[in-house]
Design an enzyme around this catalytic site. Structure first.
Site: not given
Length: 391
Positions: A255, A222, A225, A257, A135, A280
């Site tokens: 619910g 993600h 985000n 993020h 990442e 994550d």
């Protein structure tokens, strides 16, 4: 021959749902999926182990392609033992495959995380290590999230080659910011090495993401985000992913993020096999301790179910487990079949493992999860061997 039959179950193959069905496992592989009626007509012999699941759900083993840690162990420990402990812990939640995920940190620690994660491959007795997820560090400080900007870097091909060498070629996926200079060169290199590139921690405009797609960036990290939001004059990275059906995306389905209403919008725009549920999850996920640490910072688990930094109360990351992510998707209005696909067949396909795992099809590895109707794991099998058994 080692033969196991799981029967009297609702089987979700990763593609479809089969009521009152059974799964035959032979020598670590899926041998057949058949009806309860056919099961009752068969004579398996005394050597076959039969398990009556009393209506439980049988699914492919879950696959988490973005996870930093669990139960107090994490990739930032830089030890093989920590990665193997993650592997063992994951089977408590029905996970049979994962990508240890390494976030930007000091060079020696980043390299140490790579070597430890790669060094654990082949030694695990729990969830199978599919390969590494980097990442970063080639991501944009403008969308840092809780990452430390000093450890984010411009694209450096010599550094990338050193990562690949240290990993023994076992990098499966990598989060990058498409807008960075020299990204095309990196994308071409990763394509040749079989590394799935995903856009994340990025302030890319719509046009920059289009250029990234042309270079081979096909997935996203993600979703919603730490990425440029949608605007009517510039759809941004979020808009590009919604507009282009071929692009796939990670989703943290806790619910928090992403709001459940936005998740409902996403599933209207994306097919189930284009959405990849991830956790994550941070190192203290599932850990029962007074002092919790993630990314070398003290955190606490808030009433919202996610981690916050103690020093400033900023959201530090997820405490989600993948079985709960599946259960949440069902609660948000997604069918069980689609929710399971998002955590099994979808990640397998996106990362190129669909011919080995992610579905209950004859010839695939017998990576299997057994869940009760609330998606609590009752049993987990990796290549036909029980890692968890409460049936």
């Amino acid at each position: 021959m080692n033969r196991i039959v799981l029967y009297n179950a609702t089987v979700y193959t990763g593609i479809t749902k089969v009521e009152k069905s059974a799964v035959l496992i032979e020598d670590g592989l899926i041998a057949d999926v058949f009806s309860q009626k056919r099961f009752e007509q068969k004579n398996f012999g005394a050597s076959t182990k039969l398990y009556d699941l009393e209506g439980a759900y049988v699914t492919p083993g879950l696959i988490d392609t973005h996870i930093h840690g669990l139960h107090g162990y994490g990739t930032d420990d830089c030890t093989i033992e920590a990665i193997l402990a993650m592997s063992d812990a994951l089977t408590e939640y029905g996970v049979t495959g994962f990508c240890p995920t390494i976030y930007p940190q000091a060079d020696e620690n980043f390299m140490g995380s790579i070597k430890a994660s790669a060094g654990a491959m082949g030694k695990e007795k729990g969830a199978h290590i599919l390969g590494l997820h980097l990442e970063g560090p080639f991501i944009n400080p403008e969308k840092k999230g809780v990452q430390i900007p000093e450890h984010m870097k411009s694209v450096d091909m010599d550094l990338m080659r050193s990562f690949y060498k240290a990993a023994g070629g076992n990098i499966v996926n990598m989060t990058v910011a498409p807008e960075l200079k020299n990204m095309r060169e990196l994308a071409i290199y990763c394509s040749r090495k079989g590394i799935t590139l995903q856009a994340g921690h990025s302030n890319a405009t719509y046009d920059q993401m289009r250029e990234g797609m042309e270079a081979g960036i096909t997935h996203s990290t993600h979703f919603f985000n730490a990425m440029r939001s949608m605007h009517h004059r510039d759809p941004g990275l979020v808009g590009a992913i919604l507009i282009h059906p071929e692009l796939t995306c990670e989703l943290i389905a806790d619910g928090e993020h992403v709001h459940p209403a936005i998740i409902q919008l996403l599933v209207k725009e994306k097919a189930a096999d284009k959405i990849c549920l991830v956790t994550d999850a941070l190192k203290p996920t599932g850990q029962k301790a007074k002092c919790l640490f993630a990314n070398n910072e003290e955190v606490y688990l808030g009433e919202d179910g996610i981690f916050h930094r103690v020093k400033d109360d900023v959201i530090a990351g997820s405490a989600l487990t993948l079985n709960r992510g599946v259960a949440n998707m069902v609660e948000f209005g997604v069918s069980r079949t689609d929710a399971i696909t998002m955590a099994t067949l979808s990640p397998a396909g996106i990362m190129g493992f669909e011919h080995q795992m992610g579905s209950l099809i004859p010839g695939r590895f017998a990576n299997i999860a057994v869940f009760d109707h609330e998606f609590n794991a009752k049993a987990t099998l990796v290549r036909g061997q029980f890692c968890k058994k409460d049936i």
